[in-house]
Design a protein around this motif. Structure first.
Motif, PDB file in Angstrom:
ATOM      1  N   CYS A  25     -12.264   7.096  -2.232  1.00 34.70           N
ATOM      2  CA  CYS A  25     -12.490   5.702  -1.631  1.00 34.70           C
ATOM      3  C   CYS A  25     -13.805   5.616  -1.229  1.00 34.70           C
ATOM      4  O   CYS A  25     -14.619   6.463  -0.968  1.00 34.70           O
ATOM      5  CB  CYS A  25     -11.733   5.848  -0.320  1.00 34.70           C
ATOM      6  N   GLY A  26     -14.337   3.948  -1.219  1.00 36.10           N
ATOM      7  CA  GLY A  26     -15.489   3.847  -1.172  1.00 36.10           C
ATOM      8  C   GLY A  26     -16.082   2.527  -1.317  1.00 36.10           C
ATOM      9  O   GLY A  26     -15.131   1.557  -1.409  1.00 36.10           O
ATOM     10  N   TRP A  27     -17.382   2.189  -1.242  1.00 40.85           N
ATOM     11  CA  TRP A  27     -17.990   1.027  -1.405  1.00 40.85           C
ATOM     12  C   TRP A  27     -18.577   0.712  -2.995  1.00 40.85           C
ATOM     13  O   TRP A  27     -19.105   1.935  -3.356  1.00 40.85           O
ATOM     14  CB  TRP A  27     -18.940   0.815  -0.444  1.00 40.85           C
ATOM     15  N   TYR A  64       0.264   5.126  -0.613  1.00 44.72           N
ATOM     16  CA  TYR A  64      -0.662   6.273  -0.822  1.00 44.72           C
ATOM     17  C   TYR A  64      -0.033   7.356  -1.183  1.00 44.72           C
ATOM     18  O   TYR A  64       0.895   7.972  -0.450  1.00 44.72           O
ATOM     19  CB  TYR A  64      -1.543   6.365   0.419  1.00 44.72           C
ATOM     20  N   VAL A 111      -7.790  -2.294  -4.435  1.00 48.26           N
ATOM     21  CA  VAL A 111      -8.799  -3.003  -3.811  1.00 48.26           C
ATOM     22  C   VAL A 111      -8.417  -3.065  -2.241  1.00 48.26           C
ATOM     23  O   VAL A 111      -7.513  -3.926  -2.102  1.00 48.26           O
ATOM     24  CB  VAL A 111      -9.204  -4.452  -4.413  1.00 48.26           C
ATOM     25  N   PHE A 112      -9.346  -2.526  -1.264  1.00 50.17           N
ATOM     26  CA  PHE A 112      -8.895  -2.611  -0.179  1.00 50.17           C
ATOM     27  C   PHE A 112      -9.462  -3.958   0.691  1.00 50.17           C
ATOM     28  O   PHE A 112      -8.791  -4.560   1.509  1.00 50.17           O
ATOM     29  CB  PHE A 112      -9.415  -1.597   0.928  1.00 50.17           C
ATOM     30  N   ASN A 113     -10.500  -4.099   0.315  1.00 50.86           N
ATOM     31  CA  ASN A 113     -11.259  -5.523   0.917  1.00 50.86           C
ATOM     32  C   ASN A 113     -12.587  -5.800  -0.149  1.00 50.86           C
ATOM     33  O   ASN A 113     -13.129  -4.895  -0.709  1.00 50.86           O
ATOM     34  CB  ASN A 113     -11.912  -5.060   2.276  1.00 50.86           C
ATOM     35  N   TYR A 132      -0.630  11.099   0.029  1.00 51.15           N
ATOM     36  CA  TYR A 132      -1.097  11.284   1.230  1.00 51.15           C
ATOM     37  C   TYR A 132      -1.706  12.871   1.225  1.00 51.15           C
ATOM     38  O   TYR A 132      -0.905  14.137   0.747  1.00 51.15           O
ATOM     39  CB  TYR A 132      -0.167  11.240   2.494  1.00 51.15           C
ATOM     40  N   LEU A 143       1.043  -1.231   0.204  1.00 48.13           N
ATOM     41  CA  LEU A 143       0.086  -0.051  -0.028  1.00 48.13           C
ATOM     42  C   LEU A 143       0.799   1.219   0.133  1.00 48.13           C
ATOM     43  O   LEU A 143       1.706   1.440   0.997  1.00 48.13           O
ATOM     44  CB  LEU A 143      -0.853   0.093   1.208  1.00 48.13           C
ATOM     45  N   PHE A 151      -6.520  14.805   6.450  1.00 50.41           N
ATOM     46  CA  PHE A 151      -5.944  13.587   7.040  1.00 50.41           C
ATOM     47  C   PHE A 151      -6.303  12.335   6.303  1.00 50.41           C
ATOM     48  O   PHE A 151      -6.084  10.974   6.829  1.00 50.41           O
ATOM     49  CB  PHE A 151      -5.880  13.601   8.402  1.00 50.41           C
ATOM     50  N   SER A 152      -6.819  12.359   5.078  1.00 49.24           N
ATOM     51  CA  SER A 152      -7.446  11.135   4.583  1.00 49.24           C
ATOM     52  C   SER A 152      -6.536  10.542   3.092  1.00 49.24           C
ATOM     53  O   SER A 152      -5.842  11.178   2.640  1.00 49.24           O
ATOM     54  CB  SER A 152      -8.718  11.424   4.220  1.00 49.24           C
ATOM     55  N   LEU A 153      -6.926   9.294   3.068  1.00 51.37           N
ATOM     56  CA  LEU A 153      -6.329   8.835   1.563  1.00 51.37           C
ATOM     57  C   LEU A 153      -7.053   9.052   0.334  1.00 51.37           C
ATOM     58  O   LEU A 153      -6.451   9.145  -0.504  1.00 51.37           O
ATOM     59  CB  LEU A 153      -6.357   7.218   1.819  1.00 51.37           C
ATOM     60  N   ARG A 154      -8.204   9.847   0.659  1.00 46.83           N
ATOM     61  CA  ARG A 154      -8.857  10.528  -0.486  1.00 46.83           C
ATOM     62  C   ARG A 154      -8.612  11.890  -0.856  1.00 46.83           C
ATOM     63  O   ARG A 154      -8.077  12.490   0.007  1.00 46.83           O
ATOM     64  CB  ARG A 154     -10.430  10.001  -0.381  1.00 46.83           C
ATOM     65  N   VAL A 211     -14.555  -2.568  -0.842  1.00 46.83           N
ATOM     66  CA  VAL A 211     -14.097  -1.350  -0.603  1.00 46.83           C
ATOM     67  C   VAL A 211     -12.793  -1.188  -1.525  1.00 46.83           C
ATOM     68  O   VAL A 211     -11.888  -1.740  -1.574  1.00 46.83           O
ATOM     69  CB  VAL A 211     -13.551  -1.379   0.930  1.00 46.83           C
TER      70      VAL A 211
END
Lengths: 612, 612
Positions: free
Chosen positions: A38-40, A4, A117-119, A6, A2, A16-19, A84
Motif C-alpha cells: 500500500c502506498g503513494w 481485503y 485505488v483508495f484515493n 487480512y 473493499l 494488523f494492516s491491509l499490506r 493512494v
C-alpha cells in the motif's frame, strides 16, 4: 466494494494492516513471494512502472502490458502522482542490467496482479520531492504534504526513537516514575510570559505554566523519589519571532541527590538514547565554570568545537594609548582580543564593516581591527599607537600568524566579553562561508557550565537582585553563609548543559529548607512569599534534599538531525509569527462564546469597544 | 556541612543517589553490610527504634543506647514524625523472636553509626498512615502529603509502568511513531467545551482541543503510517462536577487498516501492558453490537460481570391490561422487565421506593414491581390484572425464582431500555450492599461495542441529524449507499471499548475521501464545510484509508487499581469543583496583566464593570 486479504501479522510495521510488506522492505530473497503493498504513487515511468512509496521507501511496480490485463494497465496508467493505491502482485528479480544499486529495493520489482485505488490525488501545491524547494509559508500551510518528505519523516521518527530510549533509561533502568502534572495552573508571580486561560468563574484565570517546576518539587516532598515527564510547556513571548509558544522538555527531578548525581544521570541517559547512526558520545562531558566560560568565550554557552578564545591584553596597552586608558578607568575596564585565523586573508572589507557595526549598534562599542598581513606587516588604525615591542607582545599573546585578523575591544568586562563572544561566532560563520572547515557538522560537543552566580542585579534597578535562573536554586555549599551577608557573591548549585554552543538544558539542586527559601524570597528578592505559601508549607513538612534538570527536547533533536530550525523537528509548529497557518489559528471567537468566561475583547482602536 | 559518601551505582533505584539502598530492600543476606538509607521517620518506638520509610518500604533503624553514641541518641530520639534523615549503619539480623513476618525487611534492622537530619518536619495536618481517614478537601490541599500514602504511591507507579509498557508495545513492537501535536489550536466549530486562550492579537484566540482528532488524521495524510501519543486533552464542562478539565488519552491512528486491525492492536497492547499483579487478560475481547447491548442491557456500555438482562415481555400483556396498552400504542412502545435475583428477599421497602423514584424523576416513567415471594406467591399492584397463565408466562420468561424481584416498565423503547439499564446497575449495588457477591472486584471484563448508528436525531431539533460520535467516522461498508438516501439508517465503523461497564475508549475508521466527508458535513449535518477546509483539502491530496482509537488513561488506570475516582490516579487533580485547592487556581489576574491579551473581565453584577 473493499474486500481485503487480512494479514494477521502480530508484530512489526505491517501488523494488523491491509499490506503484507512495506515499500522499503522487499529484497531478492522475496522473489516469488506474493505480496500486498500500500502506498503513494511517487511517479509513473514510461507507462511501464509505478514507483510506489510509503514511509519506509520505494518499490518499483510493473504495469502489466498484456492484453488480458488491460484493465489494470488502464487504472495504473492514469494514476496521478500521490494517489493512494493497494497493489497485489508477485516479487520478481529485475532483468539483468536493470538493477538499481541506489535503491534498497533495487534488485526486485513487483508484477501487478490486482490494484485498488483508495484515493485519487488532486492537484498539489508542490511536488513531494526532496529537491523541490518550497517556501516556508507553503510548507506550513500544507504541512501534511511537507511531512511526506523523506527528511521530515526521518526527523519525526528519530525524535520518537530518541524519546523512547530516554524513557527506557529513566523508567526501566533507573527506576524513575513518569508523572503527569497539570498545565492548567495558577499564574506565577510576575509570570509575564504565561498564557492566561479564563475560567467560568468571573475574573478567575488559569495559566499555562512555563515548566512543571513547582510540581516536580512537590512530587519530591511527596516521596515520589524519582520523577520524569516529557512535559508540554508554554511560553508567550508575543513579539519575539521564531519561538514556539508550546514546546517540550524532558523534565527530571530526584531526591537524595547532589549535582554530580544529576549530571551523571543525564550523561547516562544521553549516551543510552543517542541515535546509533549519529555515532557515539563520550561521557563524562567536559565541565567549565561560568567564570571561565565568560572569560575565555564571552558567553555562558560556549561552542567548543573551535578555538578563537578571548585574550586579555589589558596590560599591553595600559601604558601607552591614551584613549584606551579611559576605557580602562571604568569599573571592570579591560581590553580583550580574539584572533581570527586567516581572517585578514579571507574577510572582505564588507565583512569587517559588518563586525564593527555589530559592535557599535548592539553593544555601543568601538571595535579595533588589526590585519596581520601575509607579508608580516600589520595594518590597523591603531598601528601608529603601538610601539614595536607592544606589537610584538600582542602577536605573541594572541599567537597570531600572518594572514590572521585581530579584533580588539576596550571597555567594561560585562560589555566587551559578550561583544567578542558574539563576534567570535559570527567570524566562525564568515570563515565557513569562505570554505574553511571550522566546526565539524557531525561532531557533538557537550559541555556542562557550572557555578553560576545565584543572583544578578536587575537591569532596570541594579541595586536590587533577581534570580539568575529561579528562586528555588540552592547556593553552593561553600557560599551558603554569604546568603545572609553578601548575596551578590553567592554561586548557585545550577548547571547548564550546552551542546555545540546551544543551551539544551539547565537544572539545579533546590533549596529544601523552608527557612532558607523564605529568606531568599523575602529578604533577597523582596517578593511576597504568600504567593508561594503552598511550596513553603511543603518544604516545612518533610522535604528531602532534591534537584533536577530540564532538557529542551525540540532544540536537542534539531541539533542531532542538523536542522536549521526547531520547526523541522515538530510535526505541526507555529509559524515564525506564532500562527498555525494551516488551520488559521488563533482565530476570532464570538462574543457569545466568550460570555461563559466573563471576558470581552478590548479592541485597541480608540473608537470604543466592539461587541457590547 | 553536608558531606556525602557518593554511591556511584550506575543503575537501579539507588543509582546516582546519596543512599546505598532503599528502605524496602534489605534482607537477611545483607547482614553485615554497611549501608546508607535516606527517608522519612515514619514513627519512633520506645526511644529504641526509628521506622524509616521511603517509596519502597520500611526499615527498622536501631537507636544506639551506649553512652559513647549519646549524640546519635539525642538526635534520633527528638525526631518528629516525617522528618527526613540519612542513616549510615550496619545491617544485622533481628534478635530471635523479634522478626516481623508482615514486613518485607522484618528479618533485619540497621544499627545507626551516623545520622544526618536533612529536614525537621513541623506539625502536619494529618498523619501519613493509610488507615487515617482524611477529608477530600484536606487531601487536595496537602496533596504532597496525601501522595505519601502507600496506596497513592502504588497508583502513580502502576500508571507509569502501564504507560511505559504501552509505549514499548506501540513503538518497539509495532512500529508506531510517537508524535506530539499542538494544544494551542483553532476553535472547533461548535466546540462549546473548549477552553479559549487569548493571543496577543486583538480578538484572536487559541483553543485547547478536546482531542488531537484532526492532527492524527492529518498525520495519516502525511504518511506517518502509524501514530500514537499519550495526549493531554482539555474539556471545559463548567458546572459538571467530578470531571477533570484536563485528562490524558492514549491516542492511536493507523493507515491501511480496518476495524478488526485496530481492535486486535488494542487487545495486543492491553495484554502486553497489563500489570502482572492484576492477573492476565484474555484476547480477543467479546464483541457486541450496539443493538444487542441496548436490547439486553439498556445501555451502550454494559457491565457483563453479572446477568439481569432486559427481557421483552410485551406480548404477555398486550391482550389484557388496558393501561399498558396505551403505552404500547406509542411508536416503539414496549414492555420490558429485569429479574433481580433475591431482590424480593433482600430489598427493603425503602430500596423499592428509591427505584420507583429514580424511574419517575429521571425518566418520567412508572415502574411496576412484582415480588416473587419465597412462599411462591406474587405480590404486586399489578397482580389482579394478571391472569394466572400470564403470570406463569412472566415467571417463565424471566426465569424468576422464589425470592426474586421483577421490575417492569412500559413505554417507548428509547425510554424504558435506558431506565431498566440504569436500575439494573443500581440493583447490583443494592444487592452487593446486602452482601451478595455479584461482581468480582478483581475481574476485568472487556467488551467491544460495535455497529453504532452514525447519526442521531438532535435532541432539540429531532428532524435534524447530528453525529453520534464525530463527523469523521466512516459508514459501515454495507450501509455506505444509505448515506445518500436514508442517512438515519447508516451504521458507522465506530467501536467503543468497555471495561466492567465503563467506556474506556472509542474510535473509528475515518472517512478518507473528500467527497464523502463534504457530503456528510454539508448535506447531512448542515455544517459550514469551510471551517474544515484544511481537512477536506488534505483528504483530496492523497489520503490513505485510516482509523484509530483513543483510550481514556485516567479511567482505565482507576479501574485497574480499583479506585473510586480518577482523582486517585492523577498526581495533582482538580477538585470536585474544578479548582486546584493547594495553589488556589484559578486565581485573579490584574487588568494590567490582561492588557497584552486585549481582554477585560465582564463582571456579572449589574452595577457595571470593574477594573476600568
Amino acid at each position: 466494494s473493499l474486500k481485503y486479504l487480512y494479514f494477521a501479522l502480530l508484530s512489526g510495521p505491517s501488523s494488523f494492516s491491509l499490506r503484507s510488506h512495506t515499500c522499503g522492505e522487499l529484497r531478492s530473497h522475496h522473489v516469488g513471494h506474493r505480496v500486498i503493498l500500500c502506498g503513494w504513487a511517487q511517479y509513473l515511468r514510461q507507462d511501464l512502472f509505478v514507483i510506489l512509496r510509503d514511509f519506509s521507501g520505494l518499490t518499483q511496480v510493473l504495469i502489466p502490458q498484456e492484453e488480458s490485463a488491460s484493465h489494470l494497465k488502464a487504472v495504473l496508467s492514469e494514476l496521478t502522482a500521490e494517489s493512494v493505491i493497494k497493489v497485489t502482485g508477485t516479487v520478481r528479480r529485475r532483468p539483468a542490467g536493470q538493477e538499481n544499486k541506489e535503491m534498497p529495493t533495487g534488485e526486485i520489482e513487483v508484477i501487478t496482479e490486482d490494484v485498488e485505488v483508495f484515493n485519487v490525488c488532486c492537484k498539489l501545491p508542490f511536488e513531494i520531492k526532496d529537491f523541490v524547494k518550497k517556501s516556508e509559508s507553503l510548507r506550513m500551510q500544507y504541512r501534511y504534504l511537507d511531512l511526506r518528505s523523506s527528511q521530515m519523516q526521518k526527523n519525526l521518527r528519530l525524535r520518537s526513537q530518541l524519546v523512547m530510549k530516554m524513557r527506557e533509561y529513566l523508567c526501566n533502568v533507573q527506576g524513575f516514575v513518569d508523572v503527569e502534572t497539570p498545565t492548567l495552573f495558577k499564574r506565577t508571580p510576575g509570570g509575564a510570559k504565561e498564557f492566561v486561560v479564563p475560567s467560568r468563574e468571573p475574573g478567575l484565570f488559569f495559566s499555562l505554566p512555563q515548566s512543571p517546576q513547582q510540581f516536580k518539587q512537590l512530587l519530591m516532598v511527596a516521596g515520589i523519589d524519582r520523577y520524569f515527564q516529557v512535559a508540554r510547556c508554554y511560553r508567550d513571548e508575543g513579539s519575539k519571532p521564531d519561538r514556539q509558544p508550546e514546546f517540550t522538555q524532558v523534565d527530571i527531578e530526584m531526591s537524595f541527590v547532589d549535582q554530580t548525581g544529576i549530571m551523571s544521570l543525564v550523561e547516562g541517559m544521553l549516551q543510552h538514547s543517542w541515535p546509533a547512526e549519529k555515532g557515539s558520545i563520550k561521557v563524562p562531558f567536559q565541565t567549565m565554570t561560568y567564570e571561565v566560560a565568560m572569560r575565555d568565550y564571552g558567553v555562558d554557552k560556549p561552542d567548543l568545537r573551535f578555538n578563537m578564545k578571548l585574550i586579555d591584553i589589558t596590560e599591553i596597552f595600559t601604558v601607552e594609548v591614551e584613549f584606551l586608558r579611559s576605557a580602562l578607568s571604568q569599573p571592570g575596564g579591560s581590553i580583550q582580543a580574539i584572533c581570527v585565523p586567516s581572517g585578514a586573508k579571507l574577510f572582505t572589507r564588507k565583512d569587517l564593516e559588518e563586525l564593527k557595526q555589530t559592535a557599535n549598534t548592539q553593544f555601543g562599542q568601538e571595535l579595533s581591527v588589526i590585519l596581520f598581513k601575509e607579508d608580516g606587516t600589520l595594518k590597523s588604525a591603531l598601528k601608529k599607537l603601538l610601539c614595536s615591542s607592544s606589537a610584538e607582545e600582542l602577536l605573541n599573546r594572541t599567537q597570531a600568524k600572518p594572514g590572521d585578523l585581530l579584533l580588539m575591544a576596550a571597555g567594561p568586562l560585562h560589555t566587551v566579553r559578550p561583544l567578542l563572544g558574539k563576534l567570535r561566532l559570527r567570524c566562525a560563520e564568515l570563515l565557513e562561508s569562505c570554505g574553511v572547515s571550522l566546526r565539524d557538522p557531525s561532531a557533538f560537543h557537550f559541555l556542562w557550565v557550572v557555578d553560576f552566580p545565584l543572583f544578578l542585579p536587575k537591569e532596570d534597578e541594579p541595586e536590587q537582585l533577581e534570580s539568575a535562573h529561579h528562586p528555588f536554586t540552592a547556593a553552593l555549599l561553600e557560599d551558603a553563609h554569604l546568603l545572609y551577608t553578601e548575596p551578590h557573591k553567592v554561586r548557585g548549585q545550577h548547571y547548564d548543559l550546552v551542546l555545540n554552543g546551544c543551551e539544551i538544558g539547565g537544572g539545579s539542586i533546590r533549596i529544601h529548607k523552608a527557612s532558607e527559601q523564605l529568606h531568599v524570597l523575602k529578604n533577597i528578592l523582596k517578593e511576597d512569599p504568600s504567593l508561594l505559601s503552598h511550596l513553603l508549607e511543603a518544604l516545612d513538612s518533610g522535604a528531602p534534599p532534591h534537584g533536577g534538570i530540564a532538557l529542551g527536547l525540540d532544540r536537542l533533536t534539531s541539533i542531532i538531525v542538523g536542522a536549521d530550525s526547531i520547526r523541522d523537528v515538530i510535526a505541526f509548529p507555529k509559524s515564525f509569527r506564532g500562527r498555525d497557518i494551516m488551520s488559521r489559528a488563533p482565530d476570532t471567537v464570538s462574543e457569545e462564546e466568550l460570555k461563559p468566561y466573563h471576558i470581552s475583547v478590548r479592541w485597541p482602536t480608540e473608537g470604543g469597544e466592539e461587541g457590547k
